[in-house]
Design a protein around this motif. Structure first.
Motif, PDB file in Angstrom:
ATOM      1  N   ASP A  90       0.808  -1.228   0.000  1.00 32.89           N
ATOM      2  CA  ASP A  90       0.000   0.000   0.000  1.00 32.89           C
ATOM      3  C   ASP A  90       0.838   1.274   0.000  1.00 32.89           C
ATOM      4  N   ASN A  91       2.120   1.170   0.363  1.00 30.74           N
ATOM      5  CA  ASN A  91       2.943   2.368   0.485  1.00 30.74           C
ATOM      6  C   ASN A  91       4.336   2.182  -0.114  1.00 30.74           C
ATOM      7  N   LEU A  92       4.438   1.292  -1.069  1.00 37.66           N
ATOM      8  CA  LEU A  92       5.727   0.934  -1.658  1.00 37.66           C
ATOM      9  C   LEU A  92       6.471   2.116  -2.251  1.00 37.66           C
ATOM     10  N   PHE A  93       5.751   3.090  -2.780  1.00 36.22           N
ATOM     11  CA  PHE A  93       6.414   4.230  -3.414  1.00 36.22           C
ATOM     12  C   PHE A  93       6.410   5.475  -2.530  1.00 36.22           C
ATOM     13  N   THR A  94       6.004   5.335  -1.272  1.00 35.30           N
ATOM     14  CA  THR A  94       6.160   6.412  -0.292  1.00 35.30           C
ATOM     15  C   THR A  94       7.576   6.284   0.252  1.00 35.30           C
ATOM     16  N   PRO A  95       8.394   7.330   0.160  1.00 30.71           N
ATOM     17  CA  PRO A  95       9.820   7.206   0.472  1.00 30.71           C
ATOM     18  C   PRO A  95      10.158   6.698   1.870  1.00 30.71           C
ATOM     19  N   SER A  96       9.362   7.019   2.873  1.00 27.22           N
ATOM     20  CA  SER A  96       9.691   6.570   4.220  1.00 27.22           C
ATOM     21  C   SER A  96       8.506   5.813   4.806  1.00 27.22           C
ATOM     22  N   GLY A  97       8.629   5.431   6.061  1.00 28.30           N
ATOM     23  CA  GLY A  97       7.518   4.785   6.731  1.00 28.30           C
ATOM     24  C   GLY A  97       7.508   3.276   6.664  1.00 28.30           C
ATOM     25  N   ASP A  98       8.602   2.670   6.201  1.00 27.36           N
ATOM     26  CA  ASP A  98       8.626   1.204   6.131  1.00 27.36           C
ATOM     27  C   ASP A  98       8.329   0.595   7.496  1.00 27.36           C
ATOM     28  N   ASP A  99       8.839   1.199   8.544  1.00 32.23           N
ATOM     29  CA  ASP A  99       8.674   0.673   9.890  1.00 32.23           C
ATOM     30  C   ASP A  99       7.258   0.916  10.422  1.00 32.23           C
ATOM     31  N   GLU A 100       6.804   2.154  10.354  1.00 32.27           N
ATOM     32  CA  GLU A 100       5.519   2.486  10.959  1.00 32.27           C
ATOM     33  C   GLU A 100       4.326   1.919  10.194  1.00 32.27           C
ATOM     34  N   PHE A 101       4.358   1.962   8.869  1.00 34.77           N
ATOM     35  CA  PHE A 101       3.262   1.365   8.097  1.00 34.77           C
ATOM     36  C   PHE A 101       3.150  -0.129   8.405  1.00 34.77           C
ATOM     37  N   LEU A 102       4.284  -0.798   8.518  1.00 34.55           N
ATOM     38  CA  LEU A 102       4.261  -2.228   8.822  1.00 34.55           C
ATOM     39  C   LEU A 102       3.747  -2.476  10.238  1.00 34.55           C
ATOM     40  N   LEU A 103       4.170  -1.654  11.188  1.00 36.15           N
ATOM     41  CA  LEU A 103       3.678  -1.760  12.564  1.00 36.15           C
ATOM     42  C   LEU A 103       2.152  -1.639  12.605  1.00 36.15           C
ATOM     43  N   TYR A 104       1.607  -0.604  11.969  1.00 38.23           N
ATOM     44  CA  TYR A 104       0.159  -0.408  11.952  1.00 38.23           C
ATOM     45  C   TYR A 104      -0.544  -1.597  11.307  1.00 38.23           C
ATOM     46  N   SER A 105      -0.037  -2.047  10.180  1.00 41.75           N
ATOM     47  CA  SER A 105      -0.678  -3.154   9.456  1.00 41.75           C
ATOM     48  C   SER A 105      -0.700  -4.425  10.280  1.00 41.75           C
ATOM     49  N   ILE A 106       0.436  -4.766  10.880  1.00 39.84           N
ATOM     50  CA  ILE A 106       0.509  -6.004  11.666  1.00 39.84           C
ATOM     51  C   ILE A 106      -0.347  -5.901  12.917  1.00 39.84           C
ATOM     52  N   MET A 107      -0.303  -4.759  13.622  1.00 34.56           N
ATOM     53  CA  MET A 107      -1.108  -4.626  14.845  1.00 34.56           C
ATOM     54  C   MET A 107      -2.600  -4.596  14.528  1.00 34.56           C
ATOM     55  N   HIS A 108      -2.969  -4.060  13.385  1.00 36.24           N
ATOM     56  CA  HIS A 108      -4.389  -4.041  12.992  1.00 36.24           C
ATOM     57  C   HIS A 108      -4.865  -5.450  12.634  1.00 36.24           C
ATOM     58  N   ARG A 109      -4.060  -6.150  11.869  1.00 33.82           N
ATOM     59  CA  ARG A 109      -4.442  -7.501  11.409  1.00 33.82           C
ATOM     60  C   ARG A 109      -4.301  -8.537  12.516  1.00 33.82           C
ATOM     61  N   PHE A 110      -3.293  -8.380  13.360  1.00 36.56           N
ATOM     62  CA  PHE A 110      -3.010  -9.348  14.427  1.00 36.56           C
ATOM     63  C   PHE A 110      -2.913  -8.619  15.769  1.00 36.56           C
ATOM     64  N   PRO A 111      -4.049  -8.221  16.355  1.00 32.59           N
ATOM     65  CA  PRO A 111      -4.009  -7.498  17.633  1.00 32.59           C
ATOM     66  C   PRO A 111      -3.293  -8.302  18.719  1.00 32.59           C
ATOM     67  N   HIS A 112      -2.660  -7.589  19.620  1.00 29.04           N
ATOM     68  CA  HIS A 112      -2.002  -8.166  20.801  1.00 29.04           C
ATOM     69  C   HIS A 112      -0.800  -9.041  20.445  1.00 29.04           C
ATOM     70  N   THR A 113      -0.184  -8.832  19.273  1.00 28.54           N
ATOM     71  CA  THR A 113       0.961  -9.674  18.886  1.00 28.54           C
ATOM     72  C   THR A 113       2.221  -8.855  18.645  1.00 28.54           C
ATOM     73  N   ALA A 114       2.249  -7.607  19.151  1.00 30.66           N
ATOM     74  CA  ALA A 114       3.453  -6.777  19.022  1.00 30.66           C
ATOM     75  C   ALA A 114       3.942  -6.402  20.415  1.00 30.66           C
ATOM     76  N   ARG A 115       5.241  -6.210  20.519  1.00 32.67           N
ATOM     77  CA  ARG A 115       5.845  -5.892  21.811  1.00 32.67           C
ATOM     78  C   ARG A 115       7.077  -5.025  21.573  1.00 32.67           C
ATOM     79  N   PHE A 116       7.429  -4.253  22.583  1.00 32.48           N
ATOM     80  CA  PHE A 116       8.684  -3.506  22.570  1.00 32.48           C
ATOM     81  C   PHE A 116       9.668  -4.281  23.426  1.00 32.48           C
ATOM     82  N   ILE A 117      10.847  -4.539  22.912  1.00 35.92           N
ATOM     83  CA  ILE A 117      11.844  -5.314  23.644  1.00 35.92           C
ATOM     84  C   ILE A 117      12.608  -4.393  24.598  1.00 35.92           C
TER      85      ILE A 117
END
Length: 168
Positions: free
Chosen positions: A128-155
Motif C-alpha cells: 500500500d505504500n511501496l512508493f512512499t519514500p519513508s515509513g517502512d517501519d511504521e506502516f508495517l507496525l500499523y498493518s501487523i497490529m491491525h491484522r493481528f491485535p495483541h501480537t506486538a511488543r517492545f523489547i
C-alpha cells in the motif's frame, strides 16, 4: 560485499535490485524478506551497529504468539547538537514503546525491528505504500497490529539496543 561474505564465513546471500523501477529501501527489504528461508526477520539500517547479544536478545523474547518486536535505538555522538538529538530520539523511542504496549501504536524504528515473514506476507508487506519514500517501519507496525491485535511488543533489553551516529 562478496569479499566480506567470504571473510566472515557466513551463510549470506547477496541480493540485487535489477529493476530500475523498483529501487529504494522498501523494495530492497521486500526482496530480501521474500528471499529469506526463515520466518523471523530482523532489520537494521546501514549506518547502525549493535552488540554481540542483539540477535539473542530478540530470540529470547520472540514467542510464538508474537508477530512483531520493536527495539530501542540510541544515537551516539558528542557535543550539544548530538546531545539534543539523543534527548529527542530517546523521547520518541520511549513514546513508541508505550503506545505499542497500550495497543495504540504511534511509531517504531526500522533501525531495530523484528517481525515474522508470515505476518509481513499476510498484510501484503509494503504494497500500500511501496512508493512512499519513508515509513517502512511504521506502516508495517500499523498493518501487523491491525491484522493481528495483541501480537506486538517492545523489547526492553540492554542487549537489544542498536546504535546510530548523530547527524553533524
Amino acid at each position: 560485499a562478496t569479499k566480506l561474505k567470504n571473510e566472515l564465513s557466513l551463510n549470506l546471500q547477496i541480493i540485487k535490485l535489477n529493476d530500475p523501477a523498483k529501487q529504494g529501501k522498501k523494495h530492497a527489504l521486500t526482496k530480501g524478506i521474500r528471499s529469506a528461508s526463515h520466518d523471523r526477520i530482523l532489520t537494521t539500517d546501514a549506518d547502525c551497529w549493535f552488540g554481540n547479544g542483539w540477535i539473542q536478545a530478540y530470540n529470547n523474547v520472540f514467542e510464538d504468539s508474537l508477530n512483531m518486536i520493536a527495539g530501542p535505538v540510541a544515537i551516539q555522538g558528542k557535543g550539544l547538537f548530538a546531545r539534543l538529538q539523543q534527548l529527542e530520539f530517546a523521547g520518541l523511542i520511549g513514546f513508541g514503546a508505550v503506545t505499542i504496549s497500550t495497543e495504540n501504536p504511534s511509531m517504531c524504528s526500522g533501525a531495530n525491528l523484528g517481525f515474522r515473514k508470515s505476518a509481513f506476507e499476510a498484510v501484503d508487506g509494503y504494497e500500500d505504500n511501496l512508493f512512499t519514500p519513508s515509513g517502512d517501519d511504521e506502516f508495517l507496525l500499523y498493518s501487523i497490529m491491525h491484522r493481528f491485535p495483541h501480537t506486538a511488543r517492545f523489547i526492553k533489553s540492554q542487549d537489544a539496543i542498536v546504535n546510530t551516529p548523530a547527524h553533524s
